[in-house]
Design an enzyme around this catalytic site. Structure first.
Site, mmCIF file in Angstrom:
data_model
loop_
_atom_site.group_PDB
_atom_site.id
_atom_site.type_symbol
_atom_site.label_atom_id
_atom_site.label_comp_id
_atom_site.label_asym_id
_atom_site.label_seq_id
_atom_site.Cartn_x
_atom_site.Cartn_y
_atom_site.Cartn_z
ATOM 1 C CE LYS B 288 -1.897 -2.172 2.412
ATOM 2 N NZ LYS B 288 -2.427 -3.125 1.424
ATOM 3 C CD GLU B 377 -7.736 -9.256 -11.880
ATOM 4 O OE1 GLU B 377 -6.985 -8.706 -12.718
ATOM 5 O OE2 GLU B 377 -7.854 -8.843 -10.724
ATOM 6 N NE ARG B 405 -8.378 -4.636 -15.099
ATOM 7 C CZ ARG B 405 -7.658 -3.789 -14.387
ATOM 8 N NH1 ARG B 405 -6.588 -4.209 -13.773
ATOM 9 N NH2 ARG B 405 -8.021 -2.543 -14.302
#
Ligand SMILES: [Mg+2]
Ligand SMILES: [Mg+2]
Lengths: 646, 646
Positions: B288, B377, B405
């Protein structure tokens, strides 16, 4: 009716009593427990095959673990009858699933042995891990947590999320994977194939066979001995076992598979596991319906068969002299085939409810156009969205209370993108005996707040068919919700020609005076009955079947609000934020000041019972609607008397 | 400002142009693309490190695949800048994330190359599988679907659900696992460890080492040759590879891991994979922030750094002469530590947002009491419920739009069981540049319809602290929602002593005449500004900070509704079914007939822009509130003039 338990079971009022028995006596306890479940369920109804499959496990767990200090979480919970009977609820089990009686699922308020309320699948690992982490935090080193989860529940994403965490959480949690290849219907998906694979021929076995095959070809002799070959094999066995397992990839120690009906083996294995720290998974193989031959043979039919003759296996069906209205479910199932035959773009998706939703009719007839994706509501919705991007017309059938699990996917993947997925919300409204976890109470508000949604509810079978027909038309360009209740409609002659409905248009069923009833969906029939009741009293409410909670029929609402001072709204959903609230919002926007009474599911947890009992309790059956109208009129009359000059 | 692309990138207006280049030129394309992203993001802002990490992948995919006929789904999508630039949006990329400009995420309405709108994680496999199944159904045999998903997104359950289906769906879907060990914060969980494991030393390598070790000890001689040993090894290699992989357990063919920054290798591998039918997964390893040294070093900081000097790496911070109000997030983070220090029962949970939520402060200070559970979640909520059954006071911090969610888990595991979990809904209301997928628009209605919920919103930092304090008190026995917006509050001196708030009690901020503003949460400050604006015009609204949308403060509402004919409600949430609707329901129940104007997020998809732009567009910034009050008063005056006898 007296239902005597067997002599050992008779003495078991708590796991303490069970622990007094010898290991050898547990066979008999299992037999008696199984028999008692058969005896009670055959005459009182309820879930059946799942509890029979875990009789041995239930006995073994309470024999080995120190419940309720050790904490046992049953996933879904319809298999926990044995657990209930062993934990002080043998007698009260006769009231199972009855109004004010025992819940059909574990429930914290019912018993300290029910550590976590369940009903929906795949919550057990998260909950048990939470308990294990709390025990660790508090320094309760001898306290264990166990989650019992089926192979079907294992396919839902949240089970995976929990394992992903459990594998690194360093807590004493045991996951027991109860593998019977079944949900309510046969389990599906890659995981199921994998489990079957490791159960029937574990990877180790495969490798060993090939190793032996290979080693067998090696020239064993003086220098390269059979003993060396064995050593080589042992080494590979270790390596392969270590690396071959999906669960071990998630850092869970894997044990099994073992026979879940061998009580001795179960007790021995659990006794060992109780002392092994850290996160671990025991894979047991069981047969759903075990011990009742017919149930073993047709496990879906015997999941919750209703009342039956335990000797002959005859499942009692009510007999009627006149044609009866069909179930909404079956109307859905048959209509899917009609629509799909006429429109090649029509597809059907169900997350593990082919029988319950009746999508199975289409799955059987058109296996390439109707799919069971497993207990995966989230995936079911986004998959439907993906199909919809390709111009297909997907009917995604999910029970209202299970749709709660795909709320984000409806917002994010369907509504924001304006994809015309059709959501058939089965079992919307109160569901009866399954109780609070299963009531479809919240879908009107939770869908109404999402932009772009069309939200409809049919008042009868013909309306359901017409809404389904409308939803798949090319001209329908938005997500289309059709919510309908569990069970029978009102039209024995339901197979009428399909007709398009104008989206956002309701129906004026009758005019009246002073008061209008605005109903949404099936409870319109309760309203109609209330109106018949009131007729004799000289009260004449108008009646509008609004059909759509979103978009509202503005024209019809203007008419009703201008013509009638008093408004009663009726819906099979919570009174908070639902259809009634939509009417209030419309009124505020347009400056109407009518008196409004909102009838529906009250803002509290509604327990289980028959639909009739619950509709009455919640105040929106026919008598309650009639009473609400009377009450409004009384206030009206009182006001007129108070201000005679008005 | 002019930002010139490099000479090759300059010529690429679509993937067609890219395909005209030789494979050797792709290195330069990657360099130029990377540079262009750095150039644009440094001066226009946006997500940064993620797109740098997939420059080579973006180029390779559009080089090899026949997009947009072949369908590419980017998971989450904040890494898709390269994809956007290569697909005709090089110039318009300068408007990225600006009002009326390009979306920061793929978006169907923006480009035919954006096959599926994203923003939330883990939807890509389901969507791509849907596309692949549609292609199969339509007989488009040459049409491929590709999902690009990160290792963080892979931890969310719905990715697993989709793989479970993909493994048996017999469709041409390729899943590219972009493994950089990161979400926004470092990725966590067993899966991450597993991926690191197979990347840095694949199981095969381990086994091979041990095999060679063992075989090396075998007495190789005339009969047992080195060649035989090699054969033995090859056989084991095959077996181990076949059985050792988590993804292969799910019936996905597994390829990799390969270096995701080797463009040649990527192109070659994808070219091969394009012709391999069935479901398959390519594991690529990337960094990244690749190519920008500072971003590689601190990937969380550079996830979305804001504007910066691309040469020095200085991230520009606004400088102020006077003390500024803190972010609500930081107030949450610091207050958590205060609460936890005083109450040993307090715990903190975040699903993959330790930095964004500022729970990281507590995680650093009290690592055994605050946890990142990954992008999970659902698990986060039910885990919190499990902890709560043990008497712990869990603050589960989830962004409003991500809480969508875990809706079912809140209903089923928390609310029905009345567990006093505290839900801190960060980024509630409009969020600005992230746009429609991230707006926290729906939580008031979707939580308000659930029984037992307490729903609060602070108007400022002190209120946030007091609500948090109240939520963890022993006397608080129900689930407690605290919703607050992204960004700064209004109190530079925020660290006031903690004080309990009475649940369900609001605040009268000022009395007035004719009209009252009832505000919920932070927009109360907009209302206060509106009132200051109106003062000069002789209009004097009363102002109530209602603090709780549930339970409502009945006393305060009776006072307001009796004292003021005209009511304006203001909330940072949808006008459908929210706080305003709650006031209407209260009015209907008690027979009030006031005029009500409901201000908030309108019932349509609100696009991206600055908060200021969006509040204005949605009509609930200070000027809009003032105008709504004026308008109500005008109507009032008009009515008086029309009926002077009244
Ligand atoms: Mg099963
Ligand atoms: Mg990542």
């Amino acid at each position: 009716m007296q239902i005597p338990p067997g002599p050992l079971l008779q003495q078991i009022d708590s796991p303490e009593d069970l622990k007094k028995l010898s290991k050898e006596q547990l066979h008999q306890v299992c037999d008696e427990l199984r028999q008692y479940i058969i005896d009670v369920v055959s005459v009182h109804g309820g879930h059946f095959a799942a509890s029979l499959g875990v009789v041995e496990l239930s006995v073994a767990l309470h024999y080995v673990y120190n419940t309720p200090y050790d904490q046992l979480v049953w996933d879904v919970g319809h298999q926990a009858y044995g657990h209930k009977i062993l934990t002080g609820r043998r007698e009260s089990f006769l009231s199972n699933r009855k109004y004010k009686g025992l819940s059909g699922f574990p429930k914290r308020s019912e018993s300290e042995y029910d550590t976590f309320g369940v009903g929906h699948s795949s919550t057990s690992i998260s909950a048990a891990l939470g308990m294990a982490m709390a025990a660790r935090y508090k320094g309760e080193k001898d306290r264990k947590s166990v989650a019992v989860i089926g192979d079907g529940s294992m396919t839902a994403g949240m089970a995976f999320e929990a394992m992903n965490h459990a594998g690194v959480a360093d807590s004493d949690v045991l996951i027991i994977l109860n593998d019977n290849c079944m949900s309510i219907d046969p389990n599906v998906g890659a995981l199921k194939e994998y489990l079957t694979d490791i159960s029937t021929s574990p990877a180790y076995n495969k490798v060993r066979d090939e190793v032996w095959n290979l080693l067998g070809k090696l020239p064993v002799g003086k220098k390269f001995t059979r003993d060396m070959a064995s050593k080589l094999e042992a080494s590979f066995k270790g390596m392969v076992n270590k690396s071959s397992n999906l669960f071990e990839a998630l850092n869970l120690r894997y044990f099994g598979p073992i026979d879940g009906h061998n009580i001795t083996k179960l007790v021995d294995t659990l006794s060992d596991l109780r002392h092994i720290p850290g996160p671990k998974l025991l894979h047991i193989v069981t047969v759903k319906g075990k011990g009742y031959a017919l149930a073993e043979k047709d496990q879906t039919k015997w999941h919750a068969p209703g009342l039956f003759d335990k000797i002959t296996g005859e499942i009692y069906k009510k007999k009627f002299d006149v044609p009866q209205a069909p179930k909404y479910q079956d109307v859905f199932g048959h209509t899917m085939i009609e629509l799909a035959e006429a429109n090649e773009k029509v597809m059907g998706i169900t997350p593990a409810m082919p029988s319950g939703s009746s999508l199975k009719f289409m799955m059987e007839k058109m296996p390439h156009r109707a799919f069971d994706v497993g207990i995966c509501e989230q995936h079911a919705v986004t998959l439907s969205a993906g199909l919809a991007t390709q111009g297909l017309r997907v009917f995604c059938n999910i029970y209202s209370s299970f749709m709660q699990r795909a709320f984000d996917q409806v917002v994010h993947d369907v509504a924001i993108q304006k994809l015309p997925v059709v959501f058939c919300l089965d079992r919307a409204g109160l569901v009866g005996e399954d109780g609070p976890t299963h009531h479809g109470a919240y879908d009107i508000p939770y869908f109404r707040c999402i932009p772009n949604m069309i939200i409809s509810a049919p008042m009868n079978e013909q309306e359901l068919r017409n809404l389904m027909y409308t939803a798949q038309l090319e001209s329908t360009e938005l997500p289309f919700v059709i919510r309908y209740p569990r069970g029978e409609g009102v039209m024995p002659e339901w197979r009428k020609p399909l007709e398009a409905v104008t989206i956002g248009k309701g129906r004026r069923l009758r005019t009246g005076k002073d008061v209008a009833i605005l109903s949404f969906g099936h409870p319109g029939n309760f309203a109609a009955a209330a109106i018949r009741e009131l007729k004799g009293e000289g009260i004449e409410p108008a009646h509008y079947d609004m059909r759509f909670a979103k978009p509202l029929d503005a024209e019809l609402l203007h008419e009703a609000l201008r013509s009638y001072d008093k408004i009663v709204t009726v819906e099979d959903g919570t009174v908070v934020g639902g259809f009634g609230a939509a009417v209030l919002e419309f009124m505020a926007e347009h400056g109407y000041k009518n008196d409004v009474r909102i009838l529906g599911i009250p803002d509290r947890v509604v327990e289980h019972g028959t639909l009739k009992e619950l509709h009455k309790e919640c105040g929106y059956d026919a008598p309650a609607i009639a009473e609400a109208v009377r009450d409004l009129c009384r206030i009206s009359v009182a006001a007129i008397i108070a201000q005679p000059e008005a």
